[in-house]
Design a protein around this motif. Structure first.
Motif, mmCIF file in Angstrom:
data_model
loop_
_atom_site.group_PDB
_atom_site.id
_atom_site.type_symbol
_atom_site.label_atom_id
_atom_site.label_comp_id
_atom_site.label_asym_id
_atom_site.label_seq_id
_atom_site.Cartn_x
_atom_site.Cartn_y
_atom_site.Cartn_z
ATOM 1 N N ASP A 211 0.589 -1.441 0.056
ATOM 2 C CA ASP A 211 0.480 -0.079 -0.325
ATOM 3 C C ASP A 211 1.094 0.887 0.113
ATOM 4 O OD1 ASP A 211 -1.436 2.237 0.670
ATOM 5 O OD2 ASP A 211 -2.616 0.391 1.743
ATOM 6 N N ALA A 212 1.069 1.701 -1.408
ATOM 7 C CA ALA A 212 2.086 3.130 -1.446
ATOM 8 C C ALA A 212 1.586 4.493 -0.475
ATOM 9 C CB ALA A 212 1.869 3.667 -2.305
ATOM 10 N N ARG A 213 0.590 3.874 0.227
ATOM 11 C CA ARG A 213 -0.317 5.278 1.231
ATOM 12 C C ARG A 213 1.114 5.446 2.564
ATOM 13 N NH1 ARG A 213 -6.709 4.433 1.521
ATOM 14 N NH2 ARG A 213 -5.151 2.653 1.568
ATOM 15 N N MET A 214 1.463 3.884 3.106
ATOM 16 C CA MET A 214 1.413 3.619 3.765
ATOM 17 C C MET A 214 3.202 3.394 4.412
ATOM 18 S SD MET A 214 -1.453 3.458 5.763
ATOM 19 C CE MET A 214 -2.687 3.534 5.555
ATOM 20 N N ASN A 215 4.120 3.956 3.793
ATOM 21 C CA ASN A 215 5.072 3.896 4.184
ATOM 22 C C ASN A 215 5.736 3.824 5.419
ATOM 23 O OD1 ASN A 215 6.104 3.897 0.847
ATOM 24 N ND2 ASN A 215 4.732 5.792 0.620
ATOM 25 N N PRO A 216 5.731 5.129 5.992
ATOM 26 C CA PRO A 216 5.575 4.669 7.114
ATOM 27 C C PRO A 216 5.990 4.036 8.487
ATOM 28 C CG PRO A 216 4.571 6.984 6.557
ATOM 29 C CD PRO A 216 4.660 5.875 5.542
ATOM 30 N N LEU A 217 4.543 3.309 7.862
ATOM 31 C CA LEU A 217 4.171 1.794 9.058
ATOM 32 C C LEU A 217 4.645 0.797 8.726
ATOM 33 C CD1 LEU A 217 -0.259 2.624 9.134
ATOM 34 C CD2 LEU A 217 1.840 2.920 10.504
ATOM 35 N N TYR A 218 5.412 0.368 7.625
ATOM 36 C CA TYR A 218 5.725 -0.536 6.793
ATOM 37 C C TYR A 218 7.335 -0.346 7.325
ATOM 38 C CZ TYR A 218 2.635 -1.810 3.288
ATOM 39 O OH TYR A 218 0.739 -2.954 3.236
ATOM 40 N N PHE A 219 7.226 0.900 7.259
ATOM 41 C CA PHE A 219 9.027 0.772 7.621
ATOM 42 C C PHE A 219 8.789 0.525 9.812
ATOM 43 C CE2 PHE A 219 12.723 3.701 9.626
ATOM 44 C CZ PHE A 219 13.578 3.775 8.808
ATOM 45 N N LEU A 238 3.410 -2.812 -5.719
ATOM 46 C CA LEU A 238 3.274 -1.519 -5.460
ATOM 47 C C LEU A 238 1.296 -1.312 -5.709
ATOM 48 C CD1 LEU A 238 5.800 1.083 -6.440
ATOM 49 C CD2 LEU A 238 5.274 0.377 -3.612
ATOM 50 N N HIS A 239 0.576 -0.445 -4.930
ATOM 51 C CA HIS A 239 -0.392 -0.748 -4.913
ATOM 52 C C HIS A 239 -0.666 1.274 -4.551
ATOM 53 C CE1 HIS A 239 -4.836 -2.596 -5.127
ATOM 54 N NE2 HIS A 239 -5.487 -1.492 -5.133
#
Length: 269
Positions: A211-219, A238-239
């Motif tokens: 989910d390309a919106r969620m970079n900080p959460l994946y990190f 990439l979605h």
């Protein structure tokens, strides 16, 4: 590789951008592209020529019935989104497996491992984003399916058409839609999870449905491992979920430049 899309005239360029990214980054030699549509797309000739240049075979699948006319729809969720639920009815009977993809994605690494995944006794493979939020139990309560492992995103689905033909029934879907009505917040995705969530194999979203919106959460979830370099090296899909889309001029999120690069390349073909 059999690929499935369901689109209307508003997103034909996005379809071609997605196809271009697949061709550039996957090791499959032959592709059959099935596109479910309400009526023949205005850009049919262009799409066909585009696929020919990529070495892909384009198969329009035109739906002429009205069986989803009473399903809940909005401008964001047109009737075509329901067609993936009964795609087996409209596809050639000799197809045993197909990969459904939304058109708001980029494929940046090889799709082949996903397509060759052993589904075992599952009917679908899909990813969940619930580890990035706290809605899993709420979704189970809302949809009435407590047997499912999670709540799955329907934008990327590997489908075992043999198993689906045996088990998925149109009347079950219609009855569920009529029963749940306006409680379906993400209509087709809710139906998929509510009826068949227990029959879905979970695949990692950081690989196959990032989910390309969620970079900080994946990190944060990965303790700092899944940074942009890791994504470029490992993530396959990439979605670009949500209302903001990377083809819009005001989209400024992290992967906007990457999307516009593939869009430019696709437009030049």
């Amino acid at each position: 590789m059999n690929l499935l899309f369901a689109i209307d005239d508003n997103v034909t360029q996005q379809l071609m951008t997605t196809l271009y990214s697949i061709k550039q980054n996957s090791t499959i030699d032959k592709y059959s592209v099935y596109v479910i549509q309400d009526k023949k797309l205005r850009e049919t000739d262009r799409i066909k020529q585009f696929c020919q240049k990529l070495g892909m075979h384009y198969h329009p699948v035109i739906i002429k019935d009205d069986q989803f006319d009473q399903a809940p729809t909005t401008d964001r969720y047109p009737k075509t989104i329901y067609y993936r639920l009964l795609a087996y009815k409209y596809l050639p009977k000799n197809i045993k497996k197909i990969l459904y993809l939304d058109i708001d994605i980029l494929v940046i690494n090889d799709l082949k491992p996903l397509y060759n995944l052993d589904l075992k006794d599952y009917w679908y493979a899909a990813a969940s984003h619930v580890s990035l939020d706290v809605t899993d139990n709420l979704n189970k309560l809302r949809l009435g399916n407590y047997e499912t492992e999670s709540y799955y995103n329907s934008g990327i689905m590997l489908m075992d058409l043999v198993a689906i033909r045996k088990n998925v029934k149109a009347q079950d879907i219609f009855d569920y839609i009529n029963k749940k009505g306006r409680t379906l917040l993400l209509p087709d995705q809710d139906v998929l999870n509510g009826l068949y969530g227990q029959n879905i194999m979970m695949i990692p979203d950081e690989i196959y449905n990032y989910d390309a919106r969620m970079n900080p959460l994946y990190f944060a979830k990965s303790n700092g491992e899944w940074d942009i370099d890791w994504v470029i090296d490992h993530t396959v899909i990439l979605h670009f979920c949500g209302r903001d889309k990377p083809w819009k001029p005001d989209y400024k999120e992290r992967y906007s430049g990457l999307y516009k690069h593939y869009q430019h390349k696709a437009e030049s073909i």
